[in-house]
Enzyme design. Sequence first.
Site, short mmCIF file in Angstrom:
data_model
loop_
_atom_site.label_atom_id
_atom_site.label_comp_id
_atom_site.label_asym_id
_atom_site.label_seq_id
_atom_site.Cartn_x
_atom_site.Cartn_y
_atom_site.Cartn_z
N GLU A 14 8.90 -2.66 1.93
CA GLU A 14 8.96 -2.95 3.37
C GLU A 14 9.35 -4.38 3.72
O GLU A 14 9.16 -4.83 4.84
CB GLU A 14 7.64 -2.58 4.07
N HIS A 102 11.06 -3.92 7.48
CA HIS A 102 10.78 -3.99 8.92
C HIS A 102 11.97 -4.56 9.68
O HIS A 102 12.13 -4.28 10.87
CB HIS A 102 9.54 -4.84 9.17
#
Length: 520
Positions: A14, A102
């Site tokens: 992420e 993200h």
Amino acid sequence: QAAGFDGVEIMGSEGYLINEFTVTPTNKREDGWGGNAENRHRFPVEIVRAVRERCGPGFLIIYRISAADLVEGGAHSDEIAALARKIEAAGADILNTGIGWHESRVPTIAYPVPRGAWRKAAANVKAAVSIPVVASNRINTPELAEDILTSGDADMISMARPFLADPHFVKKTREGRANEINTCIACNQACLDFIFSDRPVGCLVNPKAGRETEFRDTPADTPKKVAVVGGGAAGMATAAEAARLGHAVTLFEAQDKLGGQLNLARAAPGKDEFDETLRYYAGQMQKHGVTQRLRQRADVSDLEGFDHVVIATGVMPRIPDLPGIDHHSVATYAEILSGDRLAGDRVVVMGAGGIGHDVAEFLVTEPAKTANSDVFCETWGVDPEFVSSGALAGDPLAPKPSRRKVVMLQRKTAKPGAGLGVSTGWILRNALRKHGVEAMGGVTYERIDDAGLHIVADGMPKVIAADTIVLCTGQEPERTLAQELAARGVPVTMIGGAKEAAELDALRAIDEGVRLAQGL
């Protein structure tokens, strides 16, 4: 380990620090921790090795690897496989798969992402190692989870939001009651959006999530005879919960099917997940013996003899007071989303709130195809085999022309879409930009005629030619029956849109319905 935990998951995905070490766009080091892949992988490998050395052989180590970075310059599948093998050798017991940074401009977990869209990424990791691999992201039913497992794409399934929607997900599956699962619809409205705004996590389809102590689970002390008027989200939630607690419930719905405004919401691309919500509440009402009177518009005489009357009659589209509003080109959002009216090639959407954005996307895409993973990958520039750098096959924001020209307007001077969900609004705004939708704020509506919609923007008059003008100008509560009952002294409780006609808010509607049933 000292606190009694059986294991730990190390977050290597992420786009967090460990993940940043593994790719060149974020790792600019020129020492032994940067440069070639061997050096860039050194940081996560040393972390896993050190944890294993300190905790010993009996402690479970899960490493969450980025199986698809979805950013420019992200890892190629060969590098991901190489890292996976190194992590295994360093002592990890399981590899979980993370999808997307993200910072990525590709949606990864919200409702526009088809179910199981990332299973191939997990399968690529599994092919590289001998330890178990976990698939994650947009897996929300036991049937899909089972298919991924039996196909060999993964050895385990990771879920989070589906357990907010229904904490008994696994129990119901084990007992053969999968049809009773309250399914996560990936709206993110009360989970991620709440977290990002410093509010306790919750769930749109399950108001009890995170607030379990506020609700009773025992039958009512004094069962009542309850009438619920309206079969939308609020009415269904009230009826199902009240009947579960032992009340005798009759639900009146003027239409020939349940759902109310959910039937409009579900027409928007990706929001067909609301089908699961309709299925769940219809099943719960049947299980707990709710008497359903469809195609019956309740009147005062129908409601005599009930101990409690709940008005959940919802909303009606607001029709602005504007010259030419009755022009043949004008349609409401309800007419468009229901299919009662077909839009032309030049469309003006009046209103840029949540409904306006949903209508605009509905008009420039083919909603029936949005649940297809290949179409999703093509739309957002994702490599469907997840082998290229960052698993990208193009620019996620590359234009994707639509046959319709859509202009979305609002009177507010704020940025159009400013009130959309924190975790989903950017997706919707980007999708509209990709399809060439123009959005304008700070406009004044003047009139509608054969030439189109006359407005004033930036102090200048302008005419926007349109075959169809869609009204997304708010809603009005439907309170006709409530007013008639009040005039006769019959006490009623209004909930959902009948109580407050804001945006189509299933979160508030379901919460109010369940809480009202609890308090009967």
